[in-house]
Scaffold this motif. Structure first.
Motif, short mmCIF file in Angstrom:
data_model
loop_
_atom_site.label_atom_id
_atom_site.label_comp_id
_atom_site.label_asym_id
_atom_site.label_seq_id
_atom_site.Cartn_x
_atom_site.Cartn_y
_atom_site.Cartn_z
N HIS A 367 -5.51 4.97 -6.81
CA HIS A 367 -5.83 3.54 -6.86
C HIS A 367 -6.01 3.08 -8.30
CE1 HIS A 367 -7.73 -0.33 -6.02
NE2 HIS A 367 -8.69 0.04 -6.87
N GLN A 371 -3.81 0.64 -10.63
CA GLN A 371 -4.47 -0.64 -10.92
C GLN A 371 -4.25 -1.08 -12.36
OE1 GLN A 371 -8.56 -1.18 -9.53
NE2 GLN A 371 -9.12 -1.91 -11.57
N PRO A 482 -6.64 -0.12 -0.31
CA PRO A 482 -7.33 0.87 -1.15
C PRO A 482 -8.45 1.55 -0.37
CG PRO A 482 -7.99 -1.35 -1.76
CD PRO A 482 -6.86 -1.49 -0.79
#
Length: 500
Positions: A367, A371, A482
């Protein structure tokens, strides 16, 4: 966790004869160094002596923030010492060394003391400083870490706070045990580190005595005074457990208690991963005002109420309790090595999430890797040497945690566990460097790990996918949903490294 740092000031407040002696000559008598040699904060700490114990006795009046104190320092000179420095910002009234009056002068937070007689190397030495002041009014080079609240104060901060309430050798390299006695008006509570050894009242004042028997860095010694609900019981491992909650928490009292009261459970989990809990007591304190961060004060972390605005938050509790191993027991040898504190505490949150079924460490890694695009400033901070101005940057936390998952991917679960447990066991109550950790990781894994650690800790830019860097192809896939832990982790870290 964090407080904005500042350089030592030059605002002179001379209290006696000015005695700024030249550096000591090798092999001869001379003064101790005015700093510990930290490359980020060269004025922090002092040389020439090693402290074994602090006895701090302060009398604090919340109404006007007036603090009066006497601190006795038990130390051993590491050279024939003709003069030495203490880190201190309040106004000294007197200084005695081995029972005799000593000359002293003050320049910013440097208190230079010249004893009546040279202190022989290896001898027993005691320094007694009497002082008073209003800490909230004492500013040094634009810095004042003292937190005054409507009902008292919080002596909480990082990397500096101790100089605003007791004199000492303010660097993690010189740890000591502590007796902390705080006298406050009746009806006011005072909480500090370790075990509450006594409470007594006389003439309208109540004295709270606290003791911590394990080596403690000066910035991790604290006290909070004000209106608190204090709860004492038996915690994990049969140890004393003390929690304190500000009376002004209001609707946040429930989620704060729902989080901090899980401390024994979290400590049991962490000890299963990291090894034996290194201290003699446990608990936490939640303030309702004055601070917007959390700090891993030894045995008793302190939390801002802001962490609980959206409900219970165990992530911040896990983070600060992991610091009891990484940061408190094993401390930074210099502040450049802050990744050893924050990267490991952040990764502990990922391991807790994995154990709770709210997202595996790899899912969290993926994640955060996705990101931040390659051109994001996040990748321009190198956790292994972030620079003085980025000691508490978000990358030290999140990129720091990603480094450990990358290491896990390269060496495997069992080897990573062996590395971590060996590190905290061998470095217990001392300090460590990033380079020493890398050496241990290579020793335990039997692998040459330069590519991994250079990419993650010392090179600007986003580490590429590859076996050597520990970045799996899965990290390139942006997940539609997520992990459930992300929201709590994000709001926790937004406060943890918020520059206030």
């Amino acid at each position: 966790m964090f407080r904005r740092h500042g350089l030592r000031a030059v605002a002179a407040a001379c209290c006696a004869t000015a005695l700024f002696a030249p550096p000591a000559l090798a092999g001869g008598d001379g003064p101790g160094a005015p700093g510990a040699g930290d490359e980020y904060f060269p004025g922090y700490g002092n040389g020439g002596y090693d402290v074994s114990h602090y006895d701090i006795q302060v009398r604090y009046q919340p109404a006007d923030d007036h603090l009066r104190g006497t601190t006795t320092i038990v130390a051993k000179p590491t050279q024939n010492l003709t003069a030495f420095n203490l880190d201190f910002a309040l106004t000294p009234k007197s200084v005695r060394v081995n029972g005799l009056p000593a000359q002293f002068s003050q320049n910013g937070t440097e208190l230079t003391v010249t004893p009546a007689e040279t202190l022989p190397e290896g001898s027993l030495a005691t320094f007694v400083v009497e002082y008073e002041g209003v800490p909230s009014t004492v500013e040094v080079d634009g810095l004042n870490p003292w937190i005054r609240t409507s009902d008292g104060a919080l002596a909480v901060g990082q990397p500096e706070i101790s100089a605003w309430w007791f004199p000492g050798n303010d660097h993690p390299r010189d740890k000591a045990t502590f007796d902390i006695s705080v006298t406050v008006p009746d009806g006011t509570e005072a909480v500090a580190n370790g075990v509450n050894t006594d409470r007594s009242s006389l003439a309208g004042w109540t004295t709270w005595k606290w003791r911590t028997t394990k080596p403690t860095a000066t910035y991790l010694a604290f006290f909070g005074a004000g209106q608190y609900e204090i709860n004492q019981r038996t915690g994990a491992f049969g140890q004393p457990y003390v929690s304190a909650y500000s009376d002004g928490l209001g609707e946040l009292e429930g989620p704060a208690k729902a989080s901090v009261e899980r401390t024994p459970e979290v400590l049991e989990f962490l000890s299963g991963v990291l090894g034996e809990y290194p201290f003699e007591a446990q608990g936490g304190l939640v303030s309702s005002e004055g601070m917007n961060f959390a700090l891993e004060n030894q045995t008793r972390p302190t939390y801002s109420h802001l962490f609980f605005r959206d409900g219970a938050n165990t992530s911040v509790v896990v983070h600060e309790l992991a610091h009891q191993w990484f940061g408190d027991s094993v401390s930074v040898d210099t502040w450049r090595n802050i990744w050893i504190n924050e990267g490991f505490a952040s990764y502990a949150e990922w391991l807790w999430s994995e154990a709770q079924g709210t997202g595996t460490a790899q899912e969290l890694f993926d994640h955060y890797y996705a990101q931040y695009p390659a051109d994001d400033p996040f990748w321009q901070v190198t956790p292994g040497d972030p620079g003085k101005e980025a000691v508490f940057d978000g990358a030290v936390y999140d990129r720091g945690a990603m480094t450990l998952q990358a290491l896990r991917n390269v060496v495997g679960d069992e080897v990573l566990l062996d590395i971590v447990r060996t590190w905290v066991a061998e470095k217990k109550y001392s300090t460590g460097t990033v380079e020493e950790f890398i050496q241990l990781a290579e020793q335990k894994s039997g692998k040459q790990l330069d590519d991994l650690f250079n990419a993650w800790l010392f090179t600007k830019g986003k580490p590429p996918v590859g076996e050597a860097t520990g970045v799996p192809a899965s990290a390139l896939r942006i997940q539609a949903a997520p992990p459930a832990a992300v929201a709590e982790l994000d709001r926790t870290h937004a406060l943890l490294h918020h520059d206030h």
